[in-house]
Scaffold this motif. Structure first.
Motif, mmCIF file in Angstrom:
data_model
loop_
_atom_site.group_PDB
_atom_site.id
_atom_site.type_symbol
_atom_site.label_atom_id
_atom_site.label_comp_id
_atom_site.label_asym_id
_atom_site.label_seq_id
_atom_site.Cartn_x
_atom_site.Cartn_y
_atom_site.Cartn_z
ATOM 1 N N LEU B 99 0.824 -1.205 0.000
ATOM 2 C CA LEU B 99 0.000 0.000 0.000
ATOM 3 C C LEU B 99 0.856 1.251 0.000
ATOM 4 O O LEU B 99 0.410 2.330 0.326
ATOM 5 C CB LEU B 99 -0.920 -0.017 1.229
ATOM 6 C CG LEU B 99 -1.808 -1.257 1.334
ATOM 7 C CD1 LEU B 99 -2.631 -1.206 2.610
ATOM 8 C CD2 LEU B 99 -2.714 -1.369 0.127
ATOM 9 N N GLY B 100 2.096 1.100 -0.392
ATOM 10 C CA GLY B 100 3.057 2.186 -0.269
ATOM 11 C C GLY B 100 2.892 3.327 -1.241
ATOM 12 O O GLY B 100 3.541 4.360 -1.092
ATOM 13 N N MET B 101 2.042 3.161 -2.241
ATOM 14 C CA MET B 101 1.807 4.249 -3.194
ATOM 15 C C MET B 101 0.451 4.895 -2.949
ATOM 16 O O MET B 101 -0.084 5.576 -3.803
ATOM 17 C CB MET B 101 1.896 3.719 -4.618
ATOM 18 C CG MET B 101 3.281 3.230 -4.996
ATOM 19 S SD MET B 101 4.520 4.531 -4.855
ATOM 20 C CE MET B 101 4.031 5.619 -6.184
ATOM 21 N N GLY B 102 -0.095 4.643 -1.775
ATOM 22 C CA GLY B 102 -1.345 5.292 -1.426
ATOM 23 C C GLY B 102 -2.569 4.673 -2.047
ATOM 24 O O GLY B 102 -3.592 5.332 -2.217
#
Lengths: 114, 116
Positions: B99-102
């Motif tokens: 989920l690191g790119m939002g």
């Protein structure tokens, strides 16, 4: 550790009033994302907005606006001229740049009285 | 246009019974997760998966098992239900493996579980 605090458990206002929902977050990441989700009485959570840590511009969408301030670690949500259909539980959430998890606040229950 | 489908919507169990909450998504999402929602506690992550064959624990995993044999399905198993597991359960999916790119979450409609 990451943390999201929504200090307002419940808010009740009369229709057409403006209302602000507060969200304060904690993170050590330099890159992170903040979210607001809405849970209407039907129960299903719906995404409202996403903001990354490098974009502090306020966002406005119709009657909804969001104020992101890194200096105070806050991402507040304002509804202008509230309507009964805005009645819901609203969740603020946070995730880091390398995360596999989204951390949710405890939610604010908003009731709009006609 | 199904999105994330959870079944059943309501369930009542007796203490000690086992059951499986079903979750399926038709969006070819890599990431799937289970949350429980309790009053005043918000949403707490139980387990998540970043792809078929890969699962990991969240914040409150005790008493729950998951598996991910296909991209589409992510069932949650209660091995021996306890009253403390009375809650509303939500399944959610997302496009990325992390989920690191939002990436936003797409939620199912929830399962209300009561354990007597």
């Amino acid at each position: 550790a990451q943390k999201v605090t929504q200090a307002q458990t419940e808010i009740s206002v009369v229709e057409k009033e403006d209302v602000t929902l507060d969200c304060v977050y904690e993170t050590r990441d330099t890159t992170y994302y903040l979210f607001w989700y809405k849970q209407p009485p039907s129960g299903e959570l719906v995404f409202l907005i996403r903001r990354n840590s490098f974009d502090e511009q306020n966002e406005i969408s119709g009657r909804y606006s969001w104020n992101f301030q890194k200096s105070t670690s806050s991402f507040n949500f304002t509804i202008t001229a509230s309507q009964v259909v805005d009645s819901a539980v609203y969740f603020c959430a946070l995730t880091g740049s390398s995360a596999s998890k989204i951390i949710f606040g405890s939610g604010t229950r908003l009731s709009i009285r006609p | 246009n199904a999105g994330v489908t959870q079944t059943p919507k309501f369930q009542v169990l007796k203490t000690g019974q086992s059951m499986t909450l079903q979750c399926a998504q038709d969006m070819n999402h890599e990431y799937m997760s289970w949350y429980r929602q309790d009053p005043g506690m918000g949403l707490r992550l139980i387990h998540y998966s970043v792809g078929a064959g890969i699962t990991d624990q969240g914040e409150v995993p005790n008493g729950y098992n998951v598996s991910r044999s296909t991209t589409e399905d992510f069932p949650l198993r209660l091995l021996s239900a306890a009253p403390s597991q009375t809650s509303v359960y939500f399944c959610a999916s997302s496009t990325g493996r992390v989920l690191g790119m939002g990436e936003k979450l797409f939620f199912g409609s929830g399962t209300q579980l009561s354990v007597l």
